[in-house]
Design a protein around this motif. Structure first.
Motif: not given
Length: 563
Positions: A467-470, A475-476, A484-488, A516-518
């Motif tokens: 996906x688009x990544x985080x 991540x923290x 919720x993430x900005x990209x979501x 999480x690894x991104x």
């Protein structure tokens, strides 16, 4: 156009009015406290100064009164009507009643030559008496004040040839003749005999005193270091060219004490102000967090409502089609029934998520731990999502490493965590086309040494997507509730914001962790969520065998890991 403020804005109006009021109140209280502290310090200093001044005035008055008392005795012994009896009446008691008076003279003031009408002296040297008579007529008499009431007792304190002289004088009349009576006080006797005796009751542990002349030279007493608690008082009527200096020996200690007290009070005022400002900052942060949490909860309600509405709409639509016999063939009927079942499962999973999160929030989440296979849990979760993945034209790949150890798990809770990770991957990473789930072992290594340290190994479930990544700065916070993430948000993907928070709670309740690894690729895409759990031994015999084995030293050779 609606110009009325919203409920949130109306709620913030009194808050923003209260914050400046608190700041002003803190500043006012701090200013008042500081001013009070300075006033108290000044009051303390004034008290010390007044005490020192009172003691100095008492000592000055004591010496003046002693000299004046001797002058009154001389006046009682001098009878201008019978000048010949002065010596006979005064000398027998002179040492006791007038210890500092050296000689008594009576001058004729009507005669320009100021003839000496009578003279009586306690001195043994006639030469000194003659020298004083000449000095009196030539240099002291012109310095005397004869204005006003000439019968008033007056004093002349004068320095001639570096010699300090003190005379008391007053006028008397007899049969129309004016006479000047002069009492000559021995200043050295005053300094060396009278002053030590007069001031011997001074408590030298609490105060210091000396007498200085008009040039600042010490006449009597020890040196005194000047300070804010040292006062000087001139002798008002007798030795008026001299000054008595008085200092409390405790003044320095008192000054240090006052300074320490002032510093403590200023620090207390500053500390109180800091505490008030810190409390204000905490209130502001708490209010900001509360409003942020309220906004997140509002988004959560909207997202959950949408998540519930979609499967319910599908179930209702396909149910109405089946109920109305509007299905063309059995294959479509089966397809519609499969959609209803899958959406019902999706709806059930969402409700389970919300209920589990509510139990976590209330602190009532309970887990039933048992020895189990993490691989079996992962297999069930992946099988549950295969149909949805195929429908959305995605693939879910499951890879299970060989020789996986068991773990102490709650199978239902762990399956719920993995379902949440798969759901997020399918929602946010549709463009990637593939989701990879891998169950593997972390840590431990191999060989006999690894067999002795199996408890350090962990079973990890890795869910990777393309996906688009985080973003690193998100991540923290990604595992916080309602976050919720900005990209979501940019991709307008609906979600409750509680899935990852629930995953974190489940992992930590198992004694493990989630990370999480991104990104996973150089172009900033891809994410991997890893749930790691403590591993258990395969059986009790392996544990006992490892515990009873003799100590083994690892061979430094790269291939010396196995026995």
């Amino acid at each position: 156009m609606d110009l009325l403020p919203s409920a949130g804005q109306r709620h913030r109006v009194p808050y923003f009015a209260l914050v400046p009021a608190i700041v002003v109140a803190v500043l006012v209280l701090g200013g008042i406290a500081l001013r009070t502290t300075l006033q108290i310090e000044k009051a303390r200093q004034q008290t010390v100064f007044d005490a020192t001044l009172t003691l100095a005035d008492e000592r000055v008055d004591r010496l003046d009164k002693l000299i004046i008392a001797q002058d009154n005795v001389v006046a009682a012994h001098v009878d201008v009507a019978n000048l010949s009896v002065i010596a006979r009446r005064w000398l027998p008691t002179a040492a006791r009643e007038t210890p500092t008076v050296r000689a008594i003279l009576v001058l004729d003031m009507d005669n320009e030559a100021h003839d000496v009408l009578a003279f009586a002296s306690r001195g043994a040297s006639g030469r000194e008496d003659d020298a004083f008579r000449k000095l009196l007529l030539a240099r002291l008499l012109p310095q005397m004040n004869f204005s006003g009431d000439t019968g008033e007792l007056r004093h002349l304190h004068h320095v001639i040839d570096q010699q300090s002289l003190l005379v008391s004088y007053w006028q008397r009349e007899h049969v129309g003749r004016r006479c000047l009576i002069v009492a000559w006080h021995e200043v050295p006797r005053l300094v060396h005999e009278v002053m030590p005796r007069l001031f011997r009751d001074l408590d030298r542990e609490k105060s210091r005193m000396n007498v200085i002349d008009e040039e600042g030279r010490i006449v009597f007493g020890p040196p005194i270091i000047g300070g804010e608690f040292t006062v000087g008082r001139p002798f008002p009527t007798t030795l008026y060219n001299w000054r008595l200096q008085m200092a409390l020996t405790t003044a320095e200690e008192l000054g240090e004490k006052v300074e320490r007290q002032r510093l403590i009070e200023i620090l207390m005022v500053g500390f109180s102000a800091l505490v008030a400002l810190a409390g204000l900052a905490i209130v502001v942060l708490a209010s900001v967090n509360e409003r942020r949490l309220a906004a997140l909860k509002s988004d959560f309600v909207a997202n959950v409502s949408h998540e519930l509405k979609t499967p319910l709409s599908l179930v209702r639509m396909f149910g109405e089609l089946l109920l109305g016999d509007r299905v063309p063939n059995d294959e479509k009927r089966r397809q519609y029934l499969q959609i209803i079942v899958s959406e019902s499962e999706r709806l059930t999973a969402l409700i389970e998520n919300v209920l589990d999160f509510a139990r976590v929030e209330r602190g009532k989440a309970a887990y039933e731990f048992a020895r189990g296979s993490v691989a079996e849990v992962a297999t069930r979760a992946v099988d549950m999502y295969r149909y949805r993945a195929e429908r959305e034209e995605m693939t879910v790949e499951l890879t299970i490493a060989e020789g996986l150890p068991e773990a102490l798990i709650d199978a239902r809770a762990l399956e719920l965590a993995l379902v949440n990770l798969l759901d997020n991957a399918l929602k946010y990473a549709k463009d990637g086309g593939r989701v990879a789930v891998a169950v593997e072992v972390e840590g431990g290594g191999g060989g006999r040494l690894a067999a002795l340290t199996r408890q350090a190994r962990r079973v990890a479930i890795r869910v990777s997507d393309r996906g688009p990544g985080i973003d690193p700065d998100e991540q923290k916070h990604i595992f916080e509730r309602f976050a919720r993430g900005r990209r979501a948000s940019e991709r307008q993907v609906r979600g409750s914001g509680i899935g990852l928070a629930l995953v974190k709670h489940i992992a930590e309740s198992h004694g493990g962790a989630v990370r999480v690894e991104s990104p996973l690729t150089d172009d900033g895409r891809g994410s991997a969520f890893v749930v790691s759990l403590p591993a258990l031994e395969h059986d009790r015999e392996a544990q006992e065998g490892a515990a009873n084995a003799e100590p083994v030293v690892a061979d430094p050779a790269p291939d010396a890991g196995s026995p």
